[in-house]
Design a protein around this motif. Sequence first.
Motif, PDB file in Angstrom:
ATOM      1  N   GLY A   1      -3.580  -2.518  -2.645  1.00 30.00           N
ATOM      2  CA  GLY A   1      -3.350  -3.321  -1.443  1.00 30.00           C
ATOM      3  C   GLY A   1      -4.320  -4.490  -1.366  1.00 30.00           C
ATOM      4  O   GLY A   1      -3.954  -5.621  -1.034  1.00 30.00           O
TER       5      GLY A   1
ATOM      6  N   VAL B   1       0.841  -1.196   0.000  1.00 27.85           N
ATOM      7  CA  VAL B   1       0.000   0.000   0.000  1.00 27.85           C
ATOM      8  C   VAL B   1       0.882   1.254   0.000  1.00 27.85           C
ATOM      9  O   VAL B   1       0.632   2.206  -0.744  1.00 27.85           O
ATOM     10  CB  VAL B   1      -0.963   0.003   1.212  1.00 27.85           C
TER      11      VAL B   1
ATOM     12  N   SER C   1      -4.411   3.357  -4.048  1.00 26.63           N
ATOM     13  CA  SER C   1      -3.428   2.619  -3.243  1.00 26.63           C
ATOM     14  C   SER C   1      -4.102   1.491  -2.468  1.00 26.63           C
ATOM     15  O   SER C   1      -3.575   0.384  -2.364  1.00 26.63           O
ATOM     16  CB  SER C   1      -2.724   3.550  -2.268  1.00 26.63           C
ATOM     17  N   LEU C   2      -5.292   1.808  -1.912  1.00 26.30           N
ATOM     18  CA  LEU C   2      -6.011   0.785  -1.158  1.00 26.30           C
ATOM     19  C   LEU C   2      -6.470  -0.350  -2.080  1.00 26.30           C
ATOM     20  O   LEU C   2      -6.435  -1.522  -1.710  1.00 26.30           O
ATOM     21  CB  LEU C   2      -7.197   1.400  -0.419  1.00 26.30           C
TER      22      LEU C   2
END
Lengths: 113, 241
Positions: A105, A66, A101-102
Amino acid sequence: MSWRNRNHPTFWAFLVHRLSGIALTLFLPFHFWTLGQAIAGEAALDGFLRWAEQPLVKASEVVLVVLLAAHLFGGLRLLALEFLPWRDGQKSLVALGGALSLVVGLAFLLNLA
Amino acid sequence: MPGQVDALTVSVWRGAAAGRYVDYQVPHRTSQTVLDIVTYIQRRLDPTLSYRFSCRVGVCGSCAMTVNGVPRWTCRTHVDRVAKDRKLEIGPLRNLPVIKDLATDMRAFFDKWARAKGQFQPPATPAADFARVDPASAARREADAAIECIGCAVCYSACDVVAWNPDYLGPAALNRAWSLVNDVRDAGGAERLAAVSGDAGCHSCHSHQACAERCPKQLNPTAAIAGLKRATLKAALTGAL
Ligand code: HEM
Ligand code: SF4
Ligand code: SF4
Ligand code: FES
């Protein structure tokens, strides 16, 4: 005054960028060392990979992914801000970078499972 | 008293670099500004309190202070918008030496405008005619965006890079330089770009955007500084710098 003044999205984005930059700097030598283990021999690498199977290590890998994604998207945002004509809505771009980004992840997490 | 609702506890910085916050009880009124509070304290509670203001209507830029941790123009900041639990904390601006109480020494701030070549530079031979500037042109619109600055130093006080590097020219001076870079009548272009591209210039900015977040005139020094970054890079690549 400092922290009350700093409570705005683009400052938090800066902080994430710096912390993730430092995390990457610390992580990369370790990462290359791991890859180096493959050259050193299968046993050494297997031993390491077993260690890396532990839940805590897995969890920190997700966090690292992340952070890497956040650094990438944050860096692209900054480069666009500085090298392209100005566009408003910087806070939305910060939010977009965070969301992407999440997602990255999550994709990594699903791949692990 | 008409319009009086309740009392506010106001902590005010007393002293210079060394000093402390002192509490005052001030009656809360409707439509009261933070500057009204400071004036009340000075007129009614302690005449030795030092602070600065002039116009009271957001024009002169002299009344900026740190209110509950955030730099603001006090004459146009309503108490109701910033007070928390009937409490206010009022201190001097950050990043400038404190002379006494709420008055800071703003010399470094204005000296940096001069260092960023913030003054208009006429050409060596006077222009033969008036410059005709199209209000819709890109350069004029860029200059417009920077020109409303009142020199209040709120952005300078909000900027962490100024705190880290006291030589950093800061958002207001660079914002000013950008409006002159876009002034087609100005002849100081190359020198100005050299002045703003040094170690303490536009490339030190990390685009935190605290300046744009806090500027009471809703100016955007970050955008101006990004413009300077591009202009200096272009000048360096074309050998003009
Ligand atoms: C993936 C592509 C990457 C991009 C697009 C990128 C972009 C950027 C940008 C634009 C900055 C400047 C931030 C600022 O002005 O404050 C920066 C800072 C930094 N980057 Fe990266 N970067 C990338 C990868 C990396 C990697 C792999 C590392 C680690 C080895 C790294 C470590 C750092 C560090 C330590 C900083 C300084 C942070 C700071 O000044 O606050 N970056 N990056
Ligand atoms: S954008 Fe640049 S000038 Fe503005 S507060 Fe941030 S670092 Fe300072
Ligand atoms: S740019 Fe805005 S905050 Fe900075 S000095 Fe000018 S008016 Fe004040
Ligand atoms: S007193 Fe002039 S801007 Fe506040």
